[in-house]
Structure formats: C-alpha cells, structure tokens
Write an enzyme that holds these catalytic residues in place. Structure first.
Site, short mmCIF file in Angstrom:
data_model
loop_
_atom_site.label_atom_id
_atom_site.label_comp_id
_atom_site.label_asym_id
_atom_site.label_seq_id
_atom_site.Cartn_x
_atom_site.Cartn_y
_atom_site.Cartn_z
N ARG A 33 0.83 -1.19 0.00
CA ARG A 33 0.00 0.00 0.00
C ARG A 33 0.87 1.25 0.00
O ARG A 33 1.76 1.41 0.83
CB ARG A 33 -0.91 0.02 1.24
CG ARG A 33 -2.16 -0.80 1.06
CD ARG A 33 -2.87 -0.98 2.38
NE ARG A 33 -3.81 0.07 2.66
CZ ARG A 33 -3.87 0.72 3.81
NH1 ARG A 33 -3.03 0.46 4.76
NH2 ARG A 33 -4.77 1.62 4.02
N GLY A 52 -6.38 2.39 23.62
CA GLY A 52 -5.07 1.77 23.46
C GLY A 52 -5.06 0.87 22.24
O GLY A 52 -6.06 0.72 21.53
N GLN A 55 -4.59 -4.92 19.60
CA GLN A 55 -3.89 -6.05 18.97
C GLN A 55 -2.46 -5.63 18.67
O GLN A 55 -2.23 -4.68 17.92
CB GLN A 55 -4.59 -6.47 17.69
CG GLN A 55 -3.98 -7.70 17.04
CD GLN A 55 -4.76 -8.13 15.80
OE1 GLN A 55 -5.64 -7.43 15.35
NE2 GLN A 55 -4.41 -9.29 15.26
N GLU A 72 0.88 -1.89 10.01
CA GLU A 72 1.39 -0.54 9.71
C GLU A 72 0.35 0.54 9.97
O GLU A 72 0.68 1.64 10.41
CB GLU A 72 1.90 -0.46 8.28
CG GLU A 72 2.59 0.87 7.99
CD GLU A 72 3.56 0.82 6.83
OE1 GLU A 72 3.84 1.90 6.28
OE2 GLU A 72 4.04 -0.27 6.48
N ASN A 106 -3.01 -6.95 3.48
CA ASN A 106 -3.72 -5.91 2.74
C ASN A 106 -4.80 -6.47 1.84
O ASN A 106 -5.88 -5.90 1.72
CB ASN A 106 -2.71 -5.09 1.93
CG ASN A 106 -1.96 -4.10 2.79
OD1 ASN A 106 -2.53 -3.11 3.24
ND2 ASN A 106 -0.71 -4.38 3.07
N ARG A 109 -7.96 -7.23 3.73
CA ARG A 109 -8.78 -6.07 4.09
C ARG A 109 -9.45 -5.47 2.87
O ARG A 109 -10.34 -4.64 2.98
CB ARG A 109 -7.91 -5.00 4.76
CG ARG A 109 -7.53 -5.34 6.19
CD ARG A 109 -7.27 -4.06 6.97
NE ARG A 109 -6.28 -3.22 6.29
CZ ARG A 109 -4.97 -3.28 6.49
NH1 ARG A 109 -4.48 -4.16 7.36
NH2 ARG A 109 -4.15 -2.49 5.84
#
Length: 277
Positions: A33, A52, A55, A72, A106, A109
């Site tokens: 990406r 917070g 994961q 990232e 990526n 998602r």
C-alpha cells in the site's frame, strides 16, 4: 484457502508481547500500500487514544531497529496519537515471509487499489523469482486472475494514476488495453472519465471505432474453427497475454503478444519453465 496474516504468524516460539519505542520502528519495505486514508487514520488514532492498541503489531529485528511485518496502519495511527511505545511481538522472519504477509494482510482487508494489488504481484514475481502460477498458488488466486491484474501495469502512467484515484475502474483499464497507442489510450481514458462512461459503453465505443485493418482481423478471428479459438483462449489464460493461432494448409503459426521488455522476458521464462517440466 489462504491463511490470515495472524494465522501465518502463529509460530510456536514462545514470543511475548513487548513495548517497543516508536522511534525504533520502520515501515515494511515490502508494504504494497502506497496511500493511507487520512480520515480513517485519524479515526483509528482517536480510538487508540481512548482504548489503546488492542492487537499488538508484529515486527522483525533489523540492524538499525525493527521493521513492521503486520500492523502498519496501527503504527501510523499510534504515532498520530503521540504514543512513544507500542505493544509488539518480535518474530524471526525471512524477506520472503515479510513480503507475503504484507500482501496477504492488505488483500484480506480489500483496501488496496487494483494498481497497488498488481504491483504487489509483480514485486513477488520479480523479487522471489516466481511464476504467475506460483504466485496464484501462494495467494489462493487463479492464474488468469493474476495475469489480468498484471496487464494493468502496461497502461500509461497517467491512466494508472486515474485508476488509483478512483476516476476509472480496473475494468476500464483492461478495456483500454485493446488500443495499441499510448496516446490513444490516454486520450480515451480522459474522455471516459470526463463523460462518465460505463465499461460496457467504452467497450462498444472501441469496437465501433476500430480501423478497417482491425475489423478485418476480427472477421478472420470469427471464421476460425471452434477448436482453434478454444486453444487461443486457453493459451491466453495460461500465459496472460493475447495469443493468435493462424493456419494455412498444413502449416500454422502461434503468436504471443508482448508490450514491453519485462513482459517479453516473463513470457520466455514461462515457456522455458513449461519446457523443463
């Protein structure tokens, strides 16, 4: 079925969650990406400020610190939230693992644009010396799907940017590849965007405006025997490029089309691999 990035990283090595300073962490050099949505990063940053990081991100040790393997977006949002440390799991991974996992994360998602996706497949092939078939197997895709995505990289850079920015779809891009001239492709791409053409309308426009020579070639194609057309389709799917079979009496010719030196080398490699097997 392709495993998730987290599943791929569940190595039984007793890895523990550590707090790692953000100034020691660098992006994954294999991250496919290139663009990150600022509004979504701001939303994630606010969530991190409130709750917070739920994961941990996954890192790999380098000489100068750490490289991100997975997470990232979380890391970028954490920096926006002005966190000085983030929870992380440090893994021992190869360059190949890093590259595959970054792409898999990526793709799962589904927020890569099609040009970034195509560039990811090309990078896997170039850096790891993989064929289209091997990339397809590793990522649980079909080989024709990989081949069709890679074809988008033959578009002029201006048109690729239009696709990245959402002005045209990947299907528009593949349709435009029927044109041979870079100038023609760019001009028609801009018109298709300006006038909001559908893919079907673009296909019809290109078909209606073919040169007499191209129309003659199309007529020749229509008169080919069915089994010849079938073989052309199979070869096109297998090698990811246009293939023409012509016959005359007891002789024939198989023509593979390529539009760049890189594509030529890829075809030669595939043909050599097929011969070796």
């Amino acid at each position: 079925m392709v495993k998730s990035a987290d599943e791929r990283l569940q190595l039984d090595d007793g890895s523990a969650i550590q707090q790692i300073a953000t100034d020691q962490i660098k992006p994954n050099p294999y991250q496919p990406r290139k663009t990150f949505d600022d509004d979504k990063l701001d939303d994630l940053s606010r969530s991190i400020q409130q709750h917070g990081i739920l994961q941990p991100i996954v890192l790999r040790t380098t000489i100068t610190g750490y490289h991100i393997v997975v997470g990232e977006r979380r890391f970028r949002a954490a920096k926006r939230a002005e966190l000085t440390q983030v929870p992380a799991i440090v893994k021992s991974l190869s360059d190949e693992d890093m590259m595959e996992l970054a792409i898999i994360e990526n793709l799962q998602r589904e927020d890569l644009n099609v040009i970034e996706e195509a560039e990811s497949y090309r990078k896997l092939m170039d850096d790891l010396q993989l064929t289209q078939q091997q990339v397809a197997q590793r990522l649980s895709k079909s080989r024709p799907y990989i081949a069709n995505m890679l074809r988008l990289l033959h578009l002029p850079s201006t048109v690729m940017r239009m696709i990245q920015q959402g002005e045209l779809s990947g299907a528009h891009g593949r349709t435009l590849l029927a044109l041979k001239s870079t100038a023609e492709i760019t001009k028609l791409a801009k018109r298709a965007h300006r006038e909001a053409w559908s893919v079907r309308y673009l296909e019809q426009y290109i078909s209606d405006n073919k040169s007499p020579r191209e129309n003659h070639k199309q007529q020749d194609t229509n008169t080919k025997p069915k089994f010849i057309k079938q073989q052309e389709r199979q070869l096109k799917e297998q090698y990811g490029t246009n293939v023409a079979i012509t016959t005359k009496k007891n002789k024939g010719q198989i023509t593979f089309e390529f539009t760049s030196e890189a594509e030529f080398k890829r075809l030669v490699q595939q043909l050599n691999d097929k011969y070796k097997n």
